[in-house]
Design a protein around this motif. Structure first.
Motif, short mmCIF file in Angstrom:
data_model
loop_
_atom_site.label_atom_id
_atom_site.label_comp_id
_atom_site.label_asym_id
_atom_site.label_seq_id
_atom_site.Cartn_x
_atom_site.Cartn_y
_atom_site.Cartn_z
N GLU A 260 0.87 -1.18 0.00
CA GLU A 260 0.00 0.00 0.00
C GLU A 260 0.90 1.23 0.00
O GLU A 260 1.67 1.45 0.92
CB GLU A 260 -0.91 0.02 1.22
N SER A 261 0.80 2.00 -1.05
CA SER A 261 1.66 3.16 -1.22
C SER A 261 1.25 4.30 -0.30
O SER A 261 0.10 4.39 0.16
CB SER A 261 1.57 3.63 -2.68
N ALA A 262 2.20 5.21 -0.05
CA ALA A 262 1.89 6.43 0.70
C ALA A 262 1.19 7.46 -0.16
O ALA A 262 0.70 8.48 0.36
CB ALA A 262 3.18 7.03 1.26
N GLU A 263 1.11 7.25 -1.48
CA GLU A 263 0.37 8.15 -2.34
C GLU A 263 -1.11 8.13 -1.92
O GLU A 263 -1.72 7.06 -1.84
CB GLU A 263 0.51 7.72 -3.80
N PRO A 264 -1.70 9.28 -1.63
CA PRO A 264 -3.04 9.30 -1.01
C PRO A 264 -4.11 8.51 -1.77
O PRO A 264 -4.92 7.82 -1.16
CB PRO A 264 -3.38 10.80 -0.97
N GLY A 265 -4.09 8.57 -3.09
CA GLY A 265 -5.12 7.87 -3.84
C GLY A 265 -5.03 6.36 -3.76
O GLY A 265 -6.00 5.66 -4.05
N HIS A 266 -3.87 5.84 -3.35
CA HIS A 266 -3.72 4.39 -3.36
C HIS A 266 -4.56 3.71 -2.30
O HIS A 266 -5.08 2.62 -2.51
CB HIS A 266 -2.25 3.99 -3.21
N GLN A 267 -4.71 4.34 -1.13
CA GLN A 267 -5.55 3.74 -0.10
C GLN A 267 -6.98 3.57 -0.61
O GLN A 267 -7.61 2.52 -0.42
CB GLN A 267 -5.54 4.60 1.17
N ARG A 268 -7.47 4.58 -1.30
CA ARG A 268 -8.82 4.50 -1.86
C ARG A 268 -8.88 3.43 -2.95
O ARG A 268 -9.86 2.68 -3.06
CB ARG A 268 -9.20 5.87 -2.44
N LEU A 269 -7.83 3.33 -3.74
CA LEU A 269 -7.79 2.35 -4.82
C LEU A 269 -7.71 0.93 -4.28
O LEU A 269 -8.37 0.02 -4.80
CB LEU A 269 -6.59 2.66 -5.73
N VAL A 270 -6.92 0.72 -3.23
CA VAL A 270 -6.84 -0.60 -2.59
C VAL A 270 -8.23 -1.05 -2.13
O VAL A 270 -8.62 -2.20 -2.33
CB VAL A 270 -5.85 -0.57 -1.41
N ALA A 271 -8.96 -0.14 -1.53
CA ALA A 271 -10.31 -0.47 -1.06
C ALA A 271 -11.23 -0.81 -2.24
O ALA A 271 -12.01 -1.76 -2.18
CB ALA A 271 -10.87 0.68 -0.25
N ALA A 272 -11.12 -0.05 -3.32
CA ALA A 272 -11.97 -0.30 -4.49
C ALA A 272 -11.65 -1.63 -5.14
O ALA A 272 -12.55 -2.33 -5.62
CB ALA A 272 -11.80 0.84 -5.50
N LEU A 273 -10.39 -2.01 -5.14
CA LEU A 273 -9.98 -3.29 -5.73
C LEU A 273 -10.28 -4.47 -4.80
O LEU A 273 -10.23 -5.62 -5.24
CB LEU A 273 -8.48 -3.27 -6.03
N THR A 276 -5.84 -7.06 -0.44
CA THR A 276 -5.09 -6.82 0.80
C THR A 276 -3.61 -6.72 0.47
O THR A 276 -3.02 -7.70 -0.01
CB THR A 276 -5.32 -7.95 1.81
N PRO A 277 -2.97 -5.58 0.72
CA PRO A 277 -1.54 -5.45 0.41
C PRO A 277 -0.69 -6.39 1.27
O PRO A 277 -1.02 -6.65 2.43
CB PRO A 277 -1.23 -3.99 0.75
N ILE A 278 0.39 -6.88 0.71
CA ILE A 278 1.32 -7.70 1.47
C ILE A 278 2.08 -6.84 2.47
O ILE A 278 2.30 -7.23 3.61
CB ILE A 278 2.28 -8.45 0.53
N LEU A 279 2.47 -5.63 2.04
CA LEU A 279 3.27 -4.72 2.87
C LEU A 279 2.62 -3.34 2.93
O LEU A 279 1.87 -2.95 2.04
CB LEU A 279 4.68 -4.56 2.27
N SER A 280 2.95 -2.62 3.98
CA SER A 280 2.58 -1.21 4.09
C SER A 280 3.75 -0.50 4.76
O SER A 280 3.86 -0.49 5.99
CB SER A 280 1.29 -1.04 4.89
N LEU A 281 4.63 0.08 3.95
CA LEU A 281 5.89 0.63 4.43
C LEU A 281 6.04 2.12 4.11
O LEU A 281 7.15 2.66 4.16
CB LEU A 281 7.07 -0.15 3.82
N ASP A 282 4.94 2.78 3.75
CA ASP A 282 4.97 4.20 3.38
C ASP A 282 5.88 4.47 2.18
O ASP A 282 6.43 5.56 2.03
CB ASP A 282 5.41 5.08 4.56
N MET A 283 6.02 3.48 1.31
CA MET A 283 6.80 3.67 0.08
C MET A 283 5.95 4.39 -0.96
O MET A 283 4.73 4.24 -0.99
CB MET A 283 7.25 2.31 -0.47
#
Length: 317
Positions: A260-273, A276-283
């Protein structure tokens, strides 16, 4: 298109339950191995050949001054990948992945989607074909990434077109936009959405671009044909992949989400898809870096699956 092999998955799950540990005690690591088993069609999956592919493209929308770096940086980074100087090179070394870099007509950017379609239908098909060609049939797993100055603006437009919402929902800083540049970025996405209302995946790619996004789609479809599981990278990669769901809601069933990227839109995109991300490292680097980091988690999971003793083998119980 290949389908999930439930018999192989069930055999992998049965092996997990026979290993010298409490059932389910490795959590999602067990689920990842079962996922690999089902898509590879093997009760004991393997990761002998892992291919990381970075597609690179340039974008006409940079004419709207939406990025702090010149478009020439795309080609410079492609050269950096090829000479081994980028983050993805270092991660692929330790994760045991072969890195392929595919530049896509960098001297001929797509058109500015605020004024016209970014690509023709033929250009979309050509880029998708390049993506499909990049997939090696003998790969056990594919990692997908991208590079392209301006492509976080493209990703925001693609995500908004597929899932709705406006620029405020999807536009983020990308490579460092802020202040007036962020305002211009939001306006570019708003103008693009007002101009284009595509109804299917190919038209969405034609409307907003870019070539690397179309190539990602082509690679995903080719991997599905071959029965090769895929790890997606961050916001830009996922926004491209999401386009395929316009035509087939099951198009990404063989894909894992690396992080899960730190780019703000990615959190919304992950939910829409609904992934479940394997990692969440603020990359938020892109270039497949999150997917490659996730590969090391998969390798650990698979080592346990294939290398642990069963209770019977260990004489326990």
């Amino acid at each position: 298109m290949r389908s999930f092999d439930h018999a192989a998955a069930e055999a992998a799950r049965a092996r997990q339950n026979s290993l010298t540990k409490p059932e389910g005690s490795l959590g999602r690591l067990e689920d990842m191995v079962v996922f690999l088993a089902g898509w590879q069609g093997r009760a004991r999956p393997r990761l002998d050949r892992v291919q990381a592919v970075i597609f690179a493209g340039n974008h006409g929308v940079v004419a709207q001054a939406v990025n702090p770096f010149p478009q020439s940086v795309t080609a410079q980074m492609v050269q950096n990948f090829r000479t081994g100087g980028a983050a993805i090179n270092q991660i692929c070394k330790v994760a045991w992945a072969d890195l392929d870099v595919v530049p896509l007509e960098l001297d001929r950017p797509t058109r500015d989607f605020t004024r016209e379609c970014a690509m023709t239908a033929q250009e979309v098909q050509e880029a998708m074909h390049r993506g499909a060609e990049a997939v090696s049939a003998d790969s056990d797993l594919i990692l997908l990434g991208e590079m392209g100055i301006g492509n976080s603006t493209v990703a925001a437009a693609l995500a908004a077109s597929v899932y709705g919402g406006g620029p405020d929902d999807w536009v983020g800083p990308g490579t460092g936009a802020q202040g007036d540049m962020m305002s211009r970025k939001r306006q570019a996405v708003a103008d693009g959405l007002a101009r284009h209302q595509p109804g299917n995946g190919a038209d969405t790619l034609a409307a907003f671009g870019g070539r690397e996004q179309a190539a990602i789609c082509g690679a995903i479809l080719r991997a599905r044909e071959l029965g090769i599981p895929v790890i997606l990278d961050g916001f830009i990669c996922c926004a491209a992949a999401a386009v395929l769901t316009r035509d087939d809601p099951d198009a990404l069933a063989h894909c894992l989400l690396g992080h899960e990227s730190a780019e703000p839109g990615h959190q919304r995109l992950v939910a829409a898809l609904a992934m479940t991300p394997i990692l969440s490292l603020d990359m938020r680097l892109g270039e497949g870096s999150g997917a490659a980091m996730a590969l090391m988690i998969l390798r650990g999971a698979l080592s346990c699956h294939n290398g642990m003793a069963t209770f019977a083998e260990a004489g326990i119980g």
